[in-house]
Design a protein around this motif. Structure first.
Motif, short mmCIF file in Angstrom:
data_model
loop_
_atom_site.label_atom_id
_atom_site.label_comp_id
_atom_site.label_asym_id
_atom_site.label_seq_id
_atom_site.Cartn_x
_atom_site.Cartn_y
_atom_site.Cartn_z
N ALA A 1 4.31 -17.01 60.17
CA ALA A 1 3.61 -16.20 61.18
C ALA A 1 3.49 -16.91 62.52
CB ALA A 1 2.22 -15.82 60.68
N GLN A 2 3.83 -18.19 62.57
CA GLN A 2 3.75 -18.98 63.80
C GLN A 2 2.33 -18.99 64.36
OE1 GLN A 2 6.12 -20.91 65.19
NE2 GLN A 2 7.40 -20.43 63.42
N ASP A 3 1.34 -19.11 63.47
CA ASP A 3 -0.03 -19.21 63.94
C ASP A 3 -0.72 -20.38 63.23
OD1 ASP A 3 -0.26 -18.20 61.44
OD2 ASP A 3 -1.23 -16.34 62.00
N GLY A 4 -1.93 -20.69 63.68
CA GLY A 4 -2.70 -21.79 63.11
C GLY A 4 -3.84 -21.25 62.26
N ILE A 5 -4.02 -21.84 61.05
CA ILE A 5 -5.04 -21.40 60.10
C ILE A 5 -6.13 -22.47 60.06
CG2 ILE A 5 -5.51 -20.65 57.75
CD1 ILE A 5 -2.50 -20.12 57.45
N ILE A 6 -7.36 -22.06 60.39
CA ILE A 6 -8.50 -22.98 60.35
C ILE A 6 -9.13 -22.89 58.97
CG2 ILE A 6 -10.72 -23.55 61.39
CD1 ILE A 6 -9.74 -22.24 63.97
N ARG A 7 -9.29 -24.05 58.31
CA ARG A 7 -9.84 -24.11 56.95
C ARG A 7 -11.03 -25.07 56.92
NH1 ARG A 7 -6.17 -21.84 53.39
NH2 ARG A 7 -4.03 -21.64 54.18
N LEU A 8 -11.88 -24.83 55.90
CA LEU A 8 -13.05 -25.68 55.70
C LEU A 8 -12.67 -26.86 54.81
CD1 LEU A 8 -16.14 -25.97 56.13
CD2 LEU A 8 -16.43 -24.75 53.96
N ARG A 9 -13.02 -28.06 55.24
CA ARG A 9 -12.69 -29.26 54.46
C ARG A 9 -13.92 -29.96 53.91
NH1 ARG A 9 -10.42 -33.75 58.62
NH2 ARG A 9 -10.42 -34.89 56.65
N LYS A 10 -15.13 -29.65 54.46
CA LYS A 10 -16.37 -30.22 53.93
C LYS A 10 -17.43 -29.12 53.87
CE LYS A 10 -15.77 -35.06 55.29
NZ LYS A 10 -16.35 -36.21 56.03
N PRO A 11 -18.43 -29.25 52.97
CA PRO A 11 -19.43 -28.19 52.82
C PRO A 11 -20.25 -27.97 54.10
CG PRO A 11 -19.49 -29.72 50.95
CD PRO A 11 -18.61 -30.34 51.99
N LEU A 12 -20.66 -26.74 54.27
CA LEU A 12 -21.50 -26.36 55.41
C LEU A 12 -22.95 -26.24 54.95
CD1 LEU A 12 -19.23 -23.59 57.00
CD2 LEU A 12 -19.50 -25.95 57.78
N ASP A 13 -23.87 -26.42 55.89
CA ASP A 13 -25.29 -26.27 55.60
C ASP A 13 -25.95 -25.57 56.78
OD1 ASP A 13 -27.83 -26.39 54.63
OD2 ASP A 13 -28.04 -28.57 54.75
N PHE A 14 -26.33 -24.34 56.54
CA PHE A 14 -26.94 -23.54 57.59
C PHE A 14 -28.23 -24.17 58.09
CE2 PHE A 14 -30.09 -20.29 58.70
CZ PHE A 14 -29.46 -19.66 59.75
N GLU A 15 -28.98 -24.78 57.16
CA GLU A 15 -30.26 -25.36 57.54
C GLU A 15 -30.08 -26.62 58.39
OE1 GLU A 15 -30.66 -22.51 54.60
OE2 GLU A 15 -29.45 -24.34 54.47
N THR A 16 -28.92 -27.25 58.33
CA THR A 16 -28.67 -28.46 59.11
C THR A 16 -28.05 -28.14 60.48
OG1 THR A 16 -28.33 -29.71 57.08
CG2 THR A 16 -27.49 -30.69 59.11
N LYS A 17 -27.01 -27.29 60.51
CA LYS A 17 -26.35 -26.95 61.77
C LYS A 17 -25.82 -25.54 61.65
CE LYS A 17 -22.99 -28.81 65.12
NZ LYS A 17 -23.96 -28.84 66.23
N LYS A 18 -26.05 -24.73 62.66
CA LYS A 18 -25.75 -23.30 62.57
C LYS A 18 -24.48 -22.90 63.30
CE LYS A 18 -30.60 -22.00 62.03
NZ LYS A 18 -31.05 -23.38 61.85
N SER A 19 -23.87 -23.76 64.11
CA SER A 19 -22.64 -23.40 64.81
C SER A 19 -21.87 -24.66 65.19
CB SER A 19 -22.94 -22.57 66.07
OG SER A 19 -23.65 -23.35 67.02
N TYR A 20 -20.56 -24.45 65.39
CA TYR A 20 -19.67 -25.55 65.76
C TYR A 20 -18.69 -25.06 66.82
CZ TYR A 20 -21.39 -27.71 61.47
OH TYR A 20 -22.18 -28.24 60.49
N THR A 21 -18.23 -25.98 67.66
CA THR A 21 -17.24 -25.67 68.70
C THR A 21 -16.05 -26.61 68.53
OG1 THR A 21 -18.97 -24.96 70.24
CG2 THR A 21 -16.81 -25.50 71.17
N LEU A 22 -14.86 -26.02 68.51
CA LEU A 22 -13.63 -26.78 68.35
C LEU A 22 -12.70 -26.51 69.52
CD1 LEU A 22 -12.87 -25.98 64.59
CD2 LEU A 22 -14.12 -27.95 65.48
#
Length: 711
Positions: free
Chosen positions: A332-353
């Motif tokens: 598809a010639q696109d980039g797939i963003i995947r999760l590599r470590k667990p998320l915690d809503f109570e610790t951090k609610k958003s991320y910027t890449l």
């Protein structure tokens, strides 16, 4: 049309003019009195000439003017005159007859047998047949007798421009890389012309482009097609149609022409960088998403195609570089963003890449046009989810002594609800991991207690699983493994490692090691085993044996003297006390049985039985076994004989009043019974050392049997 007719006439008369110029010198080279074939240029020899003249005339048959010419494609109301045969022997009296034979004689070419005129009666095509070989002969009209030998000549079909050029392999296709420099060769095309390439310009071709300018040019003579504009862009226009013309007569007016088409396709080069469709991407993801799950896709478009459009994606900046990764999808010639470590809503609610797309295959010719890459911003919002309880540790290791009291607390596990609206937790034991129910857990605080006694010697490890369940949502559960190690206490006394039985040679020497024994303890002290060996207090001054502790924690038993006699005493029992180094120490008494045996001179045990000792010296063991077998066989024969005699003499039916059972017990009342036996110990008489060797009394049974215990 007048121009076309003028060109045809020019083509027709040009060879005739050349022939007219060259013919007179050739004719005047022959003697005037020779016979001539006019217009044909081939002499017919006279039969009346001399031999020398004949030879001279024959040599002239190879001259150029022995050919006739006829124009192809000529069609008129009358047959076309090709040439005339004539001989000086013909005075005009019509006594000579001309005969024509060979290719096309009579069908294509016809001769007047009186005048010798040759006519073409059919329309000729040079491309079908270019020349005809014929034979002419003059004979007497009345007698048909040859007046001279036959003469061979050729009629050549003269070419006219009646065939147009043809592109036999068209239409054509070719490719050229985009952005090519001016004059880059694309391909070459070739046309063919069926006309005579040697004669005139009928087959001389000149090439030109009728359509396809100003993008391409063609070399007129070689037909090599080249680019006429530099840096043609495939992304602007990918395909071009070029019409090519080939014209004969050297391209002059009046020539025939043919055309073909050439499709030129610009092939792609990597001259365009990737470009993200948007500069900012937004994605949201639940906090309990499984690791490796695709969060979203970003795509950078590239106007190039194929491998030139392949891009690799990377996360180059942002606060989530450790939690997320991006991979490239080659299809598809696109980039797939995947999760590599667990998320915690109570610790951090958003991320910027910050993600980057860069071309995989870079063309160095265009590297100076700027970086072949692009960047975009990705914002990921974490959504709250009802998460299961989280234990304070991924695993637990507990230790408990094997003598721990029942219901004592051996450890505790803790868990919490990570959600903002925290729910109380209840604990339980997965009974599939504790089938014997040796442990209990407090459902509220997670304290683990002992339910049944433990024995380290039976099982050192117990592995159970603790379950934590949210009270508000029973579907939210977590499990944690708990390993319980049972610690050792000194609750087992040491003992012999195996059942030892020692053998003492009668001819042994003092200080000789009779047996080496080792001990074992089911306990497992931290510093290892260390055993203490000793004899019973009353055996410390044992005159027969002594013990020696070895460095490897084993014990050696040694003889104090020699001269042991198995007839005097066959077995000795030596009690040994074994103590461990525990706190408190434990001990046990193990008895070693020592048998006195007869041995060879080199110390090999041969026999340990008293009966074998009193046997005659001359009999071997094999002989004794044979004698015993014979005695048993004789006894069996006697018993069978007596039994058969008895069955023969006695009646088969036993009378009821007969009592076939009889128990007879005889006692010797003269003796003193057990008391008398106690008073008189025969072992004392046999072994004066028995008292020091710790020998118990002998006891005589009712039937006269004897048992002995000796130490």
């Amino acid at each position: 049309m007048p121009e076309r007719l003028a060109e045809m006439l020019l083509d027709l008369w040009t060879p005739l003019i050349i022939l007219w110029i060259t013919l007179p010198p050739c004719i005047y080279m022959a003697p005037m009195n020779q016979s001539q074939v006019l217009m044909s240029g081939s002499p017919l020899e006279l039969s009346s000439l001399g031999e020398e003249q004949r030879i001279l005339n024959r040599s002239k048959r190879g001259w150029v003017w022995n050919q006739m010419f006829v124009l192809e494609e000529f069609s008129g109301p009358e047959p076309i005159l090709v040439g005339r045969l004539h001989t000086d022997l013909d005075p005009g009296s019509k006594k000579i007859k001309y005969i024509l034979s060979g290719d096309g004689a009579g069908t294509i070419f016809q001769i007047n047998d009186v005048t010798g005129d040759i006519h073409a009666i059919k329309r000729l095509d040079r491309e079908e047949k270019a020349e005809y070989t014929l034979t002419a002969q003059a004979v007497d009209w009345e007698t048909s007798k040859p007046l001279e030998p036959p003469s061979e000549f050729i009629i050549k079909v003269q070419d006219i421009n009646d065939n147009a050029p043809e592109f036999l392999n068209g239409p054509y296709h070719a490719t050229v890389p985009e952005m090519s420099i001016l004059g880059t060769s694309v391909t070459n095309v070739t046309a063919t012309d069926a006309d005579d390439p040697v004669y005139g310009n009928s087959a001389k071709l000149v090439y030109s482009i009728l359509e396809g300018q100003p993008y391409f040019s063609i070399e007129p003579e070689t037909a090599i097609i080249k680019t006429a504009l530099p840096n043609m862009d495939r992304e602007a226009k990918e395909e071009y149609l070029v019409v090519i013309q080939a014209k004969d007569m050297g391209g002059h007016s009046g020539g025939l022409s043919g055309t073909t088409t050439l499709t030129v396709t610009l092939t792609d080069v990597n001259d365009n960088p990737p470009k993200f469709a948007q500069s900012l991407y937004h994605f949201s993801v639940p906090e309990d998403v499984v690791l490796g799950t695709a969060i979203g896709r970003v795509k950078a478009n590239d106007q190039d195609i194929g491998e030139n459009a392949q891009s690799s994606y990377d996360i180059i900046d942002g606060d989530g570089t450790a939690l997320f990764e991006i991979t490239s999808d080659a299809q598809a010639q696109d980039g797939i963003i995947r999760l590599r470590k667990p998320l915690d809503f109570e610790t951090k609610k958003s991320y910027t890449l910050k993600v980057e797309a860069a071309n995989v295959h870079i063309d160095p010719r265009f590297s100076g046009r700027g970086p072949f890459k692009d960047t975009a911003t990705v914002k990921i919002v974490v959504e709250d989810a009802d998460e299961p309880p989280v234990f304070s540790s991924p695993t637990y290791l507990l230790e408990v002594h094997e003598n721990a009291a029942l219901n004592s607390v051996i450890g505790q596990v803790t868990a919490r609800d990570p959600d903002i609206t925290s729910s109380p937790i209840r604990f339980s034991i997965d009974r599939h991991t504790d089938l014997e129910r040796q442990f209990n857990i407090n459902a509220d605080d997670g304290k683990i207690t002992l339910a049944t006694p433990l024995d380290r010697e039976l099982s050192v490890w117990h592995n159970i699983t603790i379950i934590a369940t949210e009270i508000r949502n029973h579907s939210q559960i977590s499990r944690v493994p708990v390993a319980i190690k049972v610690l050792d206490v000194n609750d087992n006394a040491p003992e012999f490692a195996s059942e030892y039985e020692a053998f003492l040679c009668e001819n042994g020497k003092p200080g000789q090691v009779i047996q080496t024994v080792s001990a074992m303890d089911k306990d497992d002290p931290k510093n290892g085993h260390y055993f203490l060996y000793s004899l019973l207090p009353e055996m410390v001054n044992n005159p027969n044996f002594t013990i020696r502790k070895n460095e490897d924690n084993s014990l050696s038993i040694l003889a104090k003297h020699n001269g042991f006699n198995r007839q005097k005493q066959e077995v000795y029992l030596l009690p040994i006390i074994i103590s461990d180094s525990g706190n408190p120490p434990l001990s046990s008494t193990s008895t070693l049985t020592i048998r006195v045996c007869g041995c060879s001179n080199d110390g090999v045990v041969q026999s340990c039985n008293v009966e074998a000792y009193v046997l005659p010296i001359g009999l071997s063991m094999g002989a004794l076994i044979a004698i015993l077998a014979c005695i048993i066989l004789l006894l069996v024969i006697v018993v069978l004989f007596v039994t058969l005699r008895r069955h023969k003499n006695e009646p088969l039916i036993i009378k009821d009043d007969e009592d076939v059972r009889e128990n007879i017990i005889r006692y010797d009342d003269e003796g003193g019974g057990e008391e008398d036996t106690e008073a008189f110990d025969i072992a004392t008489l046999q072994n004066p050392d028995g008292i020091n060797g710790f020998l118990p009394h002998y006891r005589r049974g009712l039937l006269g049997g004897m048992s002995q215990d000796a130490v």
